[in-house]
Design a protein around this motif. Structure first.
Motif, PDB file in Angstrom:
ATOM      1  N   LEU A 179       0.860  -1.185   0.000  1.00  0.00           N
ATOM      2  CA  LEU A 179       0.000   0.000   0.000  1.00  0.00           C
ATOM      3  C   LEU A 179       0.894   1.232   0.000  1.00  0.00           C
ATOM      4  O   LEU A 179       1.926   1.267   0.676  1.00  0.00           O
ATOM      5  CB  LEU A 179      -0.886   0.029   1.248  1.00  0.00           C
ATOM      6  CG  LEU A 179      -1.747  -1.198   1.534  1.00  0.00           C
ATOM      7  CD1 LEU A 179      -2.549  -0.985   2.815  1.00  0.00           C
ATOM      8  CD2 LEU A 179      -2.678  -1.498   0.371  1.00  0.00           C
ATOM      9  N   THR A 180       0.496   2.257  -0.742  1.00  0.00           N
ATOM     10  CA  THR A 180       1.304   3.475  -0.778  1.00  0.00           C
ATOM     11  C   THR A 180       0.450   4.696  -1.072  1.00  0.00           C
ATOM     12  O   THR A 180      -0.608   4.594  -1.695  1.00  0.00           O
ATOM     13  CB  THR A 180       2.434   3.364  -1.831  1.00  0.00           C
ATOM     14  OG1 THR A 180       3.275   4.512  -1.753  1.00  0.00           O
ATOM     15  CG2 THR A 180       1.879   3.245  -3.236  1.00  0.00           C
ATOM     16  N   ASN A 181       0.934   5.838  -0.587  1.00  0.00           N
ATOM     17  CA  ASN A 181       0.358   7.134  -0.946  1.00  0.00           C
ATOM     18  C   ASN A 181       1.224   7.815  -1.988  1.00  0.00           C
ATOM     19  O   ASN A 181       0.734   8.457  -2.895  1.00  0.00           O
ATOM     20  CB  ASN A 181       0.289   8.055   0.279  1.00  0.00           C
ATOM     21  CG  ASN A 181      -1.004   7.904   1.041  1.00  0.00           C
ATOM     22  OD1 ASN A 181      -2.035   7.593   0.474  1.00  0.00           O
ATOM     23  ND2 ASN A 181      -0.943   8.128   2.336  1.00  0.00           N
ATOM     24  N   HIS A 182       2.540   7.695  -1.793  1.00  0.00           N
ATOM     25  CA  HIS A 182       3.506   8.450  -2.599  1.00  0.00           C
ATOM     26  C   HIS A 182       4.299   7.496  -3.472  1.00  0.00           C
ATOM     27  O   HIS A 182       5.468   7.262  -3.250  1.00  0.00           O
ATOM     28  CB  HIS A 182       4.446   9.233  -1.684  1.00  0.00           C
ATOM     29  CG  HIS A 182       3.731  10.004  -0.629  1.00  0.00           C
ATOM     30  ND1 HIS A 182       2.954  11.104  -0.924  1.00  0.00           N
ATOM     31  CD2 HIS A 182       3.638   9.824   0.704  1.00  0.00           C
ATOM     32  CE1 HIS A 182       2.432  11.578   0.193  1.00  0.00           C
ATOM     33  NE2 HIS A 182       2.825  10.818   1.190  1.00  0.00           N
ATOM     34  N   TRP A 183       3.669   6.917  -4.459  1.00  0.00           N
ATOM     35  CA  TRP A 183       4.331   5.935  -5.300  1.00  0.00           C
ATOM     36  C   TRP A 183       5.270   6.620  -6.282  1.00  0.00           C
ATOM     37  O   TRP A 183       5.065   7.748  -6.689  1.00  0.00           O
ATOM     38  CB  TRP A 183       3.305   5.099  -6.041  1.00  0.00           C
ATOM     39  CG  TRP A 183       2.553   5.867  -7.079  1.00  0.00           C
ATOM     40  CD1 TRP A 183       1.475   6.666  -6.889  1.00  0.00           C
ATOM     41  CD2 TRP A 183       2.849   5.915  -8.472  1.00  0.00           C
ATOM     42  NE1 TRP A 183       1.077   7.199  -8.071  1.00  0.00           N
ATOM     43  CE2 TRP A 183       1.892   6.768  -9.063  1.00  0.00           C
ATOM     44  CE3 TRP A 183       3.818   5.312  -9.262  1.00  0.00           C
ATOM     45  CZ2 TRP A 183       1.882   7.041 -10.411  1.00  0.00           C
ATOM     46  CZ3 TRP A 183       3.812   5.585 -10.615  1.00  0.00           C
ATOM     47  CH2 TRP A 183       2.844   6.440 -11.176  1.00  0.00           C
ATOM     48  N   ARG A 184       6.305   5.891  -6.646  1.00  0.00           N
ATOM     49  CA  ARG A 184       7.248   6.350  -7.666  1.00  0.00           C
ATOM     50  C   ARG A 184       7.321   5.261  -8.735  1.00  0.00           C
ATOM     51  O   ARG A 184       7.318   4.079  -8.403  1.00  0.00           O
ATOM     52  CB  ARG A 184       8.639   6.561  -7.059  1.00  0.00           C
ATOM     53  CG  ARG A 184       8.652   7.516  -5.897  1.00  0.00           C
ATOM     54  CD  ARG A 184      10.012   7.479  -5.201  1.00  0.00           C
ATOM     55  NE  ARG A 184       9.983   8.132  -3.910  1.00  0.00           N
ATOM     56  CZ  ARG A 184       9.594   7.546  -2.788  1.00  0.00           C
ATOM     57  NH1 ARG A 184       9.203   6.292  -2.794  1.00  0.00           N
ATOM     58  NH2 ARG A 184       9.604   8.205  -1.654  1.00  0.00           N
ATOM     59  N   PRO A 185       7.418   5.643 -10.004  1.00  0.00           N
ATOM     60  CA  PRO A 185       7.461   4.634 -11.070  1.00  0.00           C
ATOM     61  C   PRO A 185       8.548   3.586 -10.851  1.00  0.00           C
ATOM     62  O   PRO A 185       8.314   2.393 -11.057  1.00  0.00           O
ATOM     63  CB  PRO A 185       7.732   5.465 -12.332  1.00  0.00           C
ATOM     64  CG  PRO A 185       7.153   6.799 -12.022  1.00  0.00           C
ATOM     65  CD  PRO A 185       7.391   7.014 -10.545  1.00  0.00           C
ATOM     66  N   ALA A 186       9.734   4.036 -10.425  1.00  0.00           N
ATOM     67  CA  ALA A 186      10.837   3.087 -10.235  1.00  0.00           C
ATOM     68  C   ALA A 186      10.520   2.084  -9.134  1.00  0.00           C
ATOM     69  O   ALA A 186      10.879   0.905  -9.227  1.00  0.00           O
ATOM     70  CB  ALA A 186      12.128   3.834  -9.916  1.00  0.00           C
TER      71      ALA A 186
END
Length: 201
Positions: free
Chosen positions: A81-88
Motif C-alpha cells: 500500500l502506498t500514498n507516494h508511489w514512484r514509477p521506479a
C-alpha cells in the motif's frame, strides 16, 4: 481462513484497516504492527498467507524488507500500500514478483478483494500504477548503482554504504562517480535531486 499480517505505522489508519478486515469471516489478522523492523520476524513467526505492508513506513528503505520476506517466505504474498508511489518503486516491486500493489485511497472493498485474489494465487496491481510505471522513463543506472544512490539519498556516507553492501569505500566512490556521470550531475546531491525529480527515488 486467510491469515493476514498488517503493517502500517499510522495508528488511526492501522486501526481502520484492522476494523475493516476483522469484519470478514474468511480473513484472520494474525498480527498487526507499526514498525517496519518487526515485519520479517513477525512474518517468520506467523507465516501469513498475505502481508499487507505500507511501503512508506519509516525504517528500512524502500523494498528491502519486502525482498527479505519474499526470499525467506515465498508462500507469503505481499500486498503493498502506498500514498507516494514512484514509477521506479513500482517497477522494482513488479520485477521482484510482488503480488499486489494498491494506492491507499482505493475503495476499502478493493483491499478485501485484493487479499482474496492474492490468497488464491493471483496478482492485483492498481491499473493506473502499472500503466504509469511502464510508461515512465527507465533510469540509466544499474540496480547496484540505484541501491548506492538510494542509500546516499538517505544520508548515509561512503563508509556506511560500503559496510552495508559489503564493498570497499573505493568501490562505493566509483559507483557514485559513475552515477553522477550517467545523470550529468555535478555533485552527489545533484544526482539525488535529478533522480528524485525523475521519480526514480
Amino acid at each position: 481462513m486467510i491469515k493476514v499480517l498488517l503493517a502500517e505505522d499510522v495508528h488511526m489508519v492501522r486501526g481502520a484497516l484492522l476494523a475493516l478486515l476483522t469484519r470478514e469471516k474468511d480473513i484472520d489478522v494474525v498480527a498487526e504492527l507499526g514498525d517496519s523492523s518487526k515485519i520479517l520476524p513477525t512474518a517468520r513467526l506467523h507465516r501469513p498467507d498475505v502481508a499487507v505492508i505500507d511501503i512508506d513506513m519509516p525504517g528500512e528503505s524502500d523494498l528491502s524488507t519486502v525482498e527479505k520476506v519474499h526470499s525467506e517466505l515465498p508462500q507469503t504474498r505481499a500486498l503493498l500500500l502506498t500514498n507516494h508511489w514512484r514509477p521506479a518503486t513500482v517497477r522494482r516491486a513488479l520485477s521482484m514478483g510482488v503480488a499486489g500493489f494498491l494506492l491507499k485511497d482505493s475503495p476499502p472493498e478493493n483491499l478485501v478483494s485484493a487479499i482474496r485474489e492474492l490468497a488464491a494465487g493471483r496478482r492485483v496491481i492498481d491499473a493506473d500504477l502499472a500503466v504509469s510505471a511502464w510508461q515512465a522513463p527507465t533510469p540509466p543506472l544499474t540496480d547496484r548503482e540505484m541501491e548506492v544512490l538510494r542509500l546516499a539519498a538517505g544520508g548515509e556516507g561512503v563508509t556506511d554504504i560500503a559496510a552495508r553492501l559489503h564493498l570497499s569505500p573505493g568501490t562505493i566512490r566509483n559507483y557514485l562517480t559513475t552515477v553522477a556521470t550517467k545523470l550529468n550531475a555535478r555533485t552527489r546531491v545533484d544526482a539525488v535531486r535529478i533522480a528524485v525529480n525523475a521519480g526514480w527515488l
